[in-house]
Design a protein around this motif. Structure first.
Motif, PDB file in Angstrom:
ATOM      1  N   UNK A  49       3.617   4.901  -5.441  1.00 51.94           N
ATOM      2  CA  UNK A  49       3.967   4.216  -4.186  1.00 51.94           C
ATOM      3  C   UNK A  49       3.225   4.859  -3.007  1.00 51.94           C
ATOM      4  N   UNK A  51       0.148   5.963  -3.155  1.00 51.80           N
ATOM      5  CA  UNK A  51      -1.185   5.369  -3.199  1.00 51.80           C
ATOM      6  C   UNK A  51      -1.152   3.941  -2.651  1.00 51.80           C
ATOM      7  N   UNK A  52      -0.129   3.174  -3.035  1.00 55.84           N
ATOM      8  CA  UNK A  52       0.001   1.797  -2.539  1.00 55.84           C
ATOM      9  C   UNK A  52       0.151   1.780  -1.014  1.00 55.84           C
ATOM     10  N   UNK A  55      -3.107   2.657   0.757  1.00 55.21           N
ATOM     11  CA  UNK A  55      -4.027   1.517   0.718  1.00 55.21           C
ATOM     12  C   UNK A  55      -3.600   0.390   1.656  1.00 55.21           C
ATOM     13  N   UNK A  56      -2.290   0.142   1.757  1.00 54.52           N
ATOM     14  CA  UNK A  56      -1.809  -0.901   2.676  1.00 54.52           C
ATOM     15  C   UNK A  56      -2.184  -0.550   4.119  1.00 54.52           C
ATOM     16  N   UNK A  59      -5.912  -1.001   4.622  1.00 55.79           N
ATOM     17  CA  UNK A  59      -6.236  -2.431   4.735  1.00 55.79           C
ATOM     18  C   UNK A  59      -5.832  -3.013   6.087  1.00 55.79           C
ATOM     19  N   UNK A  60      -4.986  -2.274   6.806  1.00 54.67           N
ATOM     20  CA  UNK A  60      -4.567  -2.728   8.127  1.00 54.67           C
ATOM     21  C   UNK A  60      -3.602  -3.903   8.098  1.00 54.67           C
ATOM     22  N   UNK A  61      -2.859  -4.084   6.998  1.00 55.73           N
ATOM     23  CA  UNK A  61      -1.958  -5.247   6.942  1.00 55.73           C
ATOM     24  C   UNK A  61      -0.574  -4.906   7.512  1.00 55.73           C
ATOM     25  N   UNK A  62       0.077  -5.946   8.053  1.00 56.27           N
ATOM     26  CA  UNK A  62       1.433  -5.824   8.590  1.00 56.27           C
ATOM     27  C   UNK A  62       2.412  -5.276   7.545  1.00 56.27           C
ATOM     28  N   UNK A  63       2.214  -5.698   6.280  1.00 50.39           N
ATOM     29  CA  UNK A  63       3.115  -5.311   5.193  1.00 50.39           C
ATOM     30  C   UNK A  63       3.184  -3.819   4.933  1.00 50.39           C
ATOM     31  N   UNK A  66       6.643  -2.297   5.129  1.00 52.35           N
ATOM     32  CA  UNK A  66       7.520  -2.426   3.958  1.00 52.35           C
ATOM     33  C   UNK A  66       7.198  -1.350   2.915  1.00 52.35           C
ATOM     34  N   UNK A  67       5.904  -1.194   2.622  1.00 59.38           N
ATOM     35  CA  UNK A  67       5.543  -0.197   1.596  1.00 59.38           C
ATOM     36  C   UNK A  67       5.855   1.219   2.101  1.00 59.38           C
ATOM     37  N   UNK A  70       9.615   1.936   1.701  1.00 60.27           N
ATOM     38  CA  UNK A  70       9.950   2.281   0.310  1.00 60.27           C
ATOM     39  C   UNK A  70       9.397   3.652  -0.053  1.00 60.27           C
ATOM     40  N   UNK A  73      11.608   6.440   1.193  1.00 62.07           N
ATOM     41  CA  UNK A  73      12.839   6.615   0.418  1.00 62.07           C
ATOM     42  C   UNK A  73      12.560   7.252  -0.952  1.00 62.07           C
ATOM     43  N   UNK A  74      11.509   6.814  -1.633  1.00 65.65           N
ATOM     44  CA  UNK A  74      11.165   7.420  -2.929  1.00 65.65           C
ATOM     45  C   UNK A  74      10.780   8.894  -2.737  1.00 65.65           C
TER      46      UNK A  74
END
Lengths: 111, 111, 111, 111
Positions: A49, A51-52, A55-56, A59-63, A66-67, A70, A73-74
């Motif tokens: 998570x 790494x994800x 990368x998010x 990438x410059x994404x709004x999402x 969310x990642x 998470x 918390x992990x």
């Protein structure tokens, strides 16, 4: 949120992912409760998570919020699991990397 | 939560990851708004978090609730983005896979 | 190389990745040599390269030959490691998934 | 092979993965041939295999030679693709990170 904060968070995610994969190896070498499916699985999922999330953000994404939420918390769960394992330099190092990553990810998630 | 539900969720995550990667290729071929950094980045991140969530469930760790919660939200965002792209069989197919994955992940996250 | 062969290879990669992650959990539960850093690390790396190869094929890039070549070799190593672990239904199942994936990936790499 | 060389290779893999994901964003913003399915797919696959190779080395498994061999070849292909895109600071930066990673991965693969 400044670019500086995001770059720091990306860096914390990457470092945490590296330390978690190293800690899997350490825990498998130690055996016993260190090598339980729950602990090894949590360490590997924490690396994944992180790494994800890195990368998010790259990438410059709004999402990424969310990642990062998470991931925070992990990372907290992983830090607690490492701290419960007790007196061991490698577990302390992993818990610290997770705490640092959790803090900056929580900050990214809330902005 | 039954084993059946978790197995179905794992399956939905894997299928959604595959469809999202295929959709990246489709969107790059179409170009225009389909190939924006935000849309391509969201599709790839959706594939990534689906894989992480499937693996967390396969590992049987408690933390799967956290990854599934994030996966549900990213899948919802991805479904909406695909629906906004409008009248296109590939976008509809991706939106459907994302909706199905979002539903079962939201269920796993709440149990 | 037909589309049919590539689709079958993608499917074999995805199935092999799933079985390898399940087998990590099984081996950690068994303990002993099953839970060695080398064996667990090989299983997880096999799952990782299978996912990378499946995605490279889904993306339709030329480079899938390189990832499939590496995937075939890692799958062969993983199958041998599982077979060496001896008489255990789960190890046999993992070895079979790895052999099937290795065969189709080797075919994709050579075309 | 010394530990120093492996640590340097891990570092080169991680940096290359980061630069490739950033370059995807850059290429999507530019559009045209920069945003072709082949180029974007190669960049993302290069990031993926770099991460897999770094993790295989961190796990200390023998199979890192196989993943590093594939990583070296994908990095070479990605560097060439970026160089063909021509006169652009971001493409040059990506090509350099790929060349550096390819060199150290080729070294790890041969030992």
């Amino acid at each position: 949120m400044s670019d500086h904060n995001m770059n720091e968070c990306i860096d914390n995610c990457i470092k945490c992912a590296v330390v978690c994969v190293e800690t899997v190896k350490h825990c498998l070498t130690k055996g016993g409760q260190h090598a339980s499916p729950e602990h090894i699985g949590l360490l590997q999922t924490c690396a994944d998570i992180c790494t994800v999330s890195a990368n998010a953000m790259l990438r410059g994404i709004e999402g990424h919020k969310v990642t990062c939420g998470a991931c925070a918390e992990i990372c907290r769960q992983c830090a607690e699991a490492c701290e419960r394992m007790g007196d061991d330099e490698a577990m302390r190092r992993c818990a610290e990397a997770c705490r640092r990553c959790a803090e900056s990810c929580a900050q990214m998630a809330s902005m």
